[in-house]
Design an enzyme around this catalytic site. Structure first.
Site, PDB file in Angstrom:
ATOM      1  N   LYS A 121       0.863  -1.177   0.000  1.00 29.48           N
ATOM      2  CA  LYS A 121       0.000   0.000   0.000  1.00 29.48           C
ATOM      3  C   LYS A 121       0.903   1.232   0.000  1.00 29.48           C
ATOM      4  O   LYS A 121       1.942   1.245   0.682  1.00 29.48           O
ATOM      5  CB  LYS A 121      -0.875  -0.027   1.259  1.00 29.48           C
ATOM      6  CG  LYS A 121      -1.909   1.096   1.339  1.00 29.48           C
ATOM      7  CD  LYS A 121      -2.772   0.947   2.602  1.00 29.48           C
ATOM      8  CE  LYS A 121      -3.834   2.031   2.710  1.00 29.48           C
ATOM      9  NZ  LYS A 121      -4.672   1.851   3.913  1.00 29.48           N
TER      10      LYS A 121
ATOM     11  N   SER B 162      -9.612   2.058   3.023  1.00 30.39           N
ATOM     12  CA  SER B 162      -8.687   2.782   2.175  1.00 30.39           C
ATOM     13  C   SER B 162      -7.693   1.908   1.428  1.00 30.39           C
ATOM     14  O   SER B 162      -7.083   2.365   0.471  1.00 30.39           O
ATOM     15  CB  SER B 162      -7.909   3.789   3.014  1.00 30.39           C
ATOM     16  OG  SER B 162      -7.085   3.114   3.946  1.00 30.39           O
TER      17      SER B 162
ATOM     18  N   SER C 186      -9.940  -0.291   7.226  1.00 35.43           N
ATOM     19  CA  SER C 186      -9.319  -0.083   5.908  1.00 35.43           C
ATOM     20  C   SER C 186      -8.672  -1.301   5.279  1.00 35.43           C
ATOM     21  O   SER C 186      -8.285  -1.257   4.118  1.00 35.43           O
ATOM     22  CB  SER C 186      -8.288   1.045   5.981  1.00 35.43           C
ATOM     23  OG  SER C 186      -8.933   2.292   5.897  1.00 35.43           O
TER      24      SER C 186
END
Lengths: 95, 489, 476
Positions: B76, B151, B175
């Site tokens: 990420k 996210s 997330s």
């Protein structure tokens, strides 16, 4: 509780954020919705409750005092928008 | 090969059936082929990945490999990666090259994992749909008009579309678990402090935790073993031994008691999700678990508590982005005084959702509101945490929905932040209490995947992974590949 | 109307750790800009603070030395504000639950002991520096100092005059150096002070509106700035005005205080517990260990010097002003059979003067404590006179050899045998018949002239007491 444009101005000053004038109304409306959401907290009976600042109920682990970091100024300043003689440049600071 | 799990791929690598370079090339090929339609990656690091893959192959040949040596993964874009842009999904860091590796990146790299690139995410991890990214929305491989969740939406979409066997993520209010549920992959958020936060761009420091997005619980176990453990650079990382998760997951599921919060199954839960979950709970029962109905009385306050605590911490954490030492600097920045300098850099560098959270955070901490909001939220946090602690006196883990609905349409909720926030109603509690939690694919609502959430007491990752592993041995929801992503390029 | 001032001080003492409070960067002063600021000090994305154990121990030692309560559990908080020298946009400090609180220190001012309350002392990180010159209207930011550990020592508003404030600041300064927790170097900014000043009618119990004075970086400035500020406030009140609560900067060159720009509005710092740092636990075992390791404190040492060495309060004060000086003195006394008072005179007098001339610290003295002890022994035994001793001291200082070596080589041994002195006296008397006549006519003050001549003839070595006696006998 809602946040009007005066509140938004104050918060923008506190948080050093510029928000274009034509967006203030939208920001104000959306923040007021969020405030309505968080206002639900007021219903909770917390008279006898200790605040919980952290999920870990532990004490802090400390570090031995020794200088272990090498500083590579050139590398660290590669990301800097403006540098002169090793110093970061900003508009004049007035005391 | 591309649809194999990490564990199977590792076996193939060790057995010499495929080289890491071949594997890496195939993944890069799939990214080239599919990512245009998904937008899961912000940065693809192909050359570097091939170098790492070649090194991994030498290491395997030398008999010096770990289970992860040669395995391609994606990070990420919230994890700092030395020499590579770390954007955090923000214009603010569009030009930011980290001079150092996050501990998670360093540990996986040391284990021999190959980094394919950096995945898309909501700006500064603030979002539940991946629509707040400066680099545009990510599309859900199951339905490209739908969001993949957020996210960690890029990581979830990349794993779901089998562009990469596994990816890292971070979870502050859901997330990892929410996008895992919406994209049909396995998401693990470990106990707060289990994995070091060093090098992870901070959103809300008392809630943030790094974890994994994988096809299976077995894969998550392999990754967590390498990622977890005490870090001298993060004084909130737990100084506790890291169990052999891979071995633990195979142990029999004996005497497991699962608590099912009855108030998680109310009107707010989509009927399709409810049906899939009921079926999944039945499967767990068939596996020998005892189900027990429980109540988490204050969980309805978790979203309001979270939207005080998280923005408060975020407003402070994001103050460092001022355009002085790194990050976005407005072309007009030097034209005015210092105050204007800050306001322009930050006003232009941050997107709308980030600004809203910074403002709310500044507000709840400001004089006159601190007690009513920030302190009250901390007390409610205590109540929520207490609910879980009481539940774990009677049950080993808690199981329920990860999300109230399956993936929703891109653009459907962007106009109404509060509706967006309510998506995390089931996931936020674990963050507030610092508990480990997972989302496991457990069926479909229509054509869209549904996630089963498992939450355990502190440091019970082995128990969660074991439960999920047994479930996945009896089901194949995790092995379903989104239509159109099955074939090789 | 009679007014009294009410003064409280906030002292910032940089702690003498090797590395910074939350990072492993060195704390050395004077490095090129930004070469001592690591990623943590620069507030890079993703980095985390890790607290320096030594900073905690130093703060506890200070607390123990000032009768403070030591918090079993203390909390770090973030103080949020934007300033270019503050890289994270917040300072890690302590707000509620500081590490030590509720103590006091006794201060001597105008020969009276005054007890000043210490509200609290807390740990925090220092900021960097903004440089304004030579950047075409911009400022340059150096973050080397960012993250240096500070102990902020907050006093109760117990001081009533500039002199008391100065005495308090000096006393704390002496203390932190005794404890070895700060070098107290004011030129380098390792010991700084802000003062809160208000006035009220003498006898009133309510506090007046206070102003905060910043930039007080020497003892002299503190006293001067406070005096000026008290006068300014009295003038305002006398002329019917009201004092405005504000932050004022002391301008030493102009001898005035002026309101700081951009500080008109009270900042809202939005303190909250730093989620990156769990509570600090200090158990009783650690407190006991640190208490046992405390050195003798200045007050105790001063009292002991007065009792043990029979010194005046004045001498004891000076000798205990720093630990190295007190140690030197005691070392010297230990190496000598001379009276401790004589040692005190020499340390405070000739030695201090020599150090001052050469701009050296006591630790760098070119005459060691043992050597000075030997010199004092020679004076006490009559081997050399006090006057000759100064010459010997000078020679030892200049590296010409040891005390006895110089006395022998230069033939400086005092002449004490009567026959030799009589011979010298006879010569002088014979050479100055006019002065002999004057003496005999009753102008006895010319005796001084004869003493001088004999001493000169002996190159200063003749025993002055004997010279006097023999001269009187011969002239009488």
């Amino acid at each position: 509780m809602s946040l009007d444009s005066t509140d938004i101005d104050k918060l923008c000053e506190l948080a050093r954020l510029a928000i274009p004038a034509d967006e203030v109304a939208d920001v104000s409306a959306k923040l007021s919705d969020i405030v309505a959401l968080v206002d639900q907290l007021k219903a909770a009976d917390t008279a006898e409750v200790e605040p919980m600042a952290h999920p870990l109920d532990r004490s802090q682990r400390l570090r031995v005092d020794s200088a272990t970091e090498d500083v590579d100024r050139e590398l660290y300043q590669d990301n800097a928008p403006a540098v002169e003689r090793g110093l970061y440049l900003v508009p004049k600071v007035i005391d | 090969m591309h649809d194999k799990t990490l564990a199977l791929t590792a076996r193939a690598l060790q057995a010499g059936e495929i080289s890491s370079v071949e594997l890496t090339n195939r993944c890069l090929e799939r990214i080239r082929r599919f990512d245009e339609s998904l937008n899961a990656f912000i940065t693809v690091t192909g050359d570097r990945a091939l170098e790492q893959a070649a090194a991994a192959d030498r290491r395997i040949a030398a008999g010096d490999a770990t289970a992860l040596t040669g395995i391609p993964i994606a990070h990420k874009d919230i994890f700092c990666t030395a020499g590579i842009r770390t954007s955090c999904g923000s214009r603010m860091l569009d030009n930011f090259i980290s001079p150092y590796d996050a501990t998670v990146v360093e540990r996986l790299s040391r284990a021999g994992a190959v980094m394919l690139g950096k995945t898309n995410m909501d700006e500064f991890a603030m979002g539940s749909s991946n629509e707040t990214s400066f680099y545009g929305a990510v599309h859900n491989p199951w339905d490209r008009d739908k969001v993949p969740g957020g996210s960690s939406g890029g990581s979830a979409a990349a794993v779901a579309a089998r562009l990469v066997p596994a990816a890292t993520g971070t979870d502050t209010g859901g997330s990892i678990r929410q996008p895992a549920a919406l994209a049909g992959v396995t998401g693990l958020k470990p106990t707060y402090g289990r994995v070091s936060r060093y090098g992870m761009v901070a959103f809300a420091s008392s809630l943030d935790q790094a974890g994994t997005l994988t096809q299976t619980a077995e894969d998550a176990a392999l990754l967590l073993e390498a990622m977890a453990g005490c870090d001298s650079r993060d004084s909130t990382s737990l100084d506790e031994p890291v169990p052999d998760y891979s071995r633990a997951i195979g142990e029999p599921l004996e005497g497991l008691t699962i608590g099912v919060p009855e108030n998680f199954f109310d009107d707010g839960l989509d009927a399709g999700n409810a049906a899939a979950l009921t079926e999944a709970l039945g499967e767990l029962e068939r596996l020998g678990a005892k189900l027990k109905s429980i109540r988490l009385d204050n969980v309805h306050l978790s979203v309001p508590a979270y939207y005080v605590v998280a923005p408060a911490e975020a407003s402070s954490n994001l103050s460092r982005f001022d355009g002085v030492r790194y990050g976005y600097r407005s072309p007009e920045a030097m034209a005015g005084d210092l105050n204007a300098f800050y306001r322009r850099n930050r006003g232009e560098g941050f997107g709308a959702e980030v600004k809203r959270r910074i403002l709310i955070g500044a507000w709840v901490l400001s004089t006159g509101y601190y007690d009513a909001y920030y302190l009250q939220a901390q007390k409610v946090r205590q109540l929520i945490s207490g609910d879980f602690a009481r539940a774990f006196e009677d049950v080993d883990i808690v199981a329920g929905p990860t999300t109230p609905t399956p993936a929703f349409g891109i653009g459907q909720k962007t106009g109404d932040p509060v509706q967006m926030y309510l998506n995390d109603i089931y996931t936020i509690g674990a963050n507030l209490a610092g508990l480990p939690a997972m989302s496991v694919p457990c069926g479909f609502s229509g054509a869209l995947p549904v996630g089963l959430q498992l939450i355990g007491p502190h440091l019970s990752e082995a128990r969660l992974l074991q439960t999920a592993h047994h479930f996945q041995r009896e089901t194949d929801w995790h092995a379903r590949v989104p239509p159109g992503y099955g074939e090789n390029p | 109307m009679q007014y009294e001032a009410v003064i409280g001080l906030e002292i910032h003492a940089q702690l003498a750790t090797e590395s910074k409070i939350f990072s492993g960067a060195a704390t050395r002063y004077g490095a090129p800009p930004n070469t001592q600021a690591c990623l943590v000090d620069l507030g890079y994305p993703g980095v985390l603070p890790v607290l320096n154990r030594e900073a905690v121990r130093m703060a506890v030692r200070f607390g123990l030395a000032t009768h403070c309560r030591i918090a079993e559990r203390s909390i770090f908080a973030r103080k949020n504000y934007f300033y270019p020298d503050l890289p994270k946009g917040y300072q890690i400090s302590q707000y509620e639950l500081p590490i030590v609180h509720g103590g006091y220190i006794d201060v001597i001012c105008a020969d009276r002991v005054k007890r000043i309350g210490i509200t609290r002392a807390h740990l925090e990180e220092d900021a960097g520096k903004s440089l304004h010159e030579d950047f075409q209207g911009m400022s340059g930011i150096d973050l080397n100092r960012a993250g240096t550990p500070l102990l902020e020592i907050v006093s109760e508003p117990d001081m009533r005059s500039a002199a008391e404030a100065g005495a308090y600041m000096r006393t704390i300064h002496t203390l932190v150096r005794y404890l070895g927790i700060s070098d107290g170097n004011m030129q380098e900014g390792s010991y700084r002070c802000d003062a809160n000043v208000s006035i009220r009618p003498r006898g009133a119990t309510e506090l007046g509106t206070r102003t905060e004075l910043k930039n007080l970086n020497s003892f002299r400035f503190v006293e001067k700035a406070i005096e000026i500020e008290i006068e300014r406030q009295i003038d305002i009140v006398e002329s019917g005005g009201t004092v405005v609560q504000e932050t004022r900067l002391f301008d030493a060159e102009r001898g005035e205080t002026r309101a700081m720009r951009g500080k008109e509005e009270a900042e809202d710092y939005r303190y909250f517990p730093d989620p990156d740092l769990l509570p600090v636990s200090i158990d009783s075992a650690l407190v006991d260990e640190l208490r046992a390791g405390l050195p003798e404190l200045p007050v105790e040492k001063r009292e002991r010097f007065m009792a043990q060495y029979d010194l005046s309060a004045y001498d004891a004060d000076i000798l205990t002003a720093s630990r190295p000086l007190a140690d030197y003195y005691e070392d010297c006394v230990r190496h000598s059979r001379a009276r401790p008072k004589l040692a005190a005179n020499w340390v405070i007098g000739d030695l201090a003067a020599a150090l001052n001339r050469a701009d050296l610290e006591i630790g760098e003295s070119r005459v060691g404590a043992a050597e000075l002890g030997a010199l004092l022994d020679r004076i006490e035994s009559g081997t050399i006179s006090g006057k000759i001793a100064k010459e010997v001291f000078e020679a030892v200082w200049n590296g010409e050899g040891g005390v006895d070596e110089i006395i022998e080589r230069r033939g400086l041994r005092q002449i004490s045998d009567s026959a030799s002195i009589e011979a010298l006296v006879d010569e002088v008397v014979a050479a100055n018949p006019a002065q002999v006549q004057q003496y005999r006519d009753g102008r006895t003050q010319v005796l001084g002239f004869f003493v001088g001549q004999v001493m000169k003839a002996s190159k200063g070595r003749a025993n002055p007491r004997q010279v006097n006696e023999i001269l009187r006998a011969k002239l009488g």
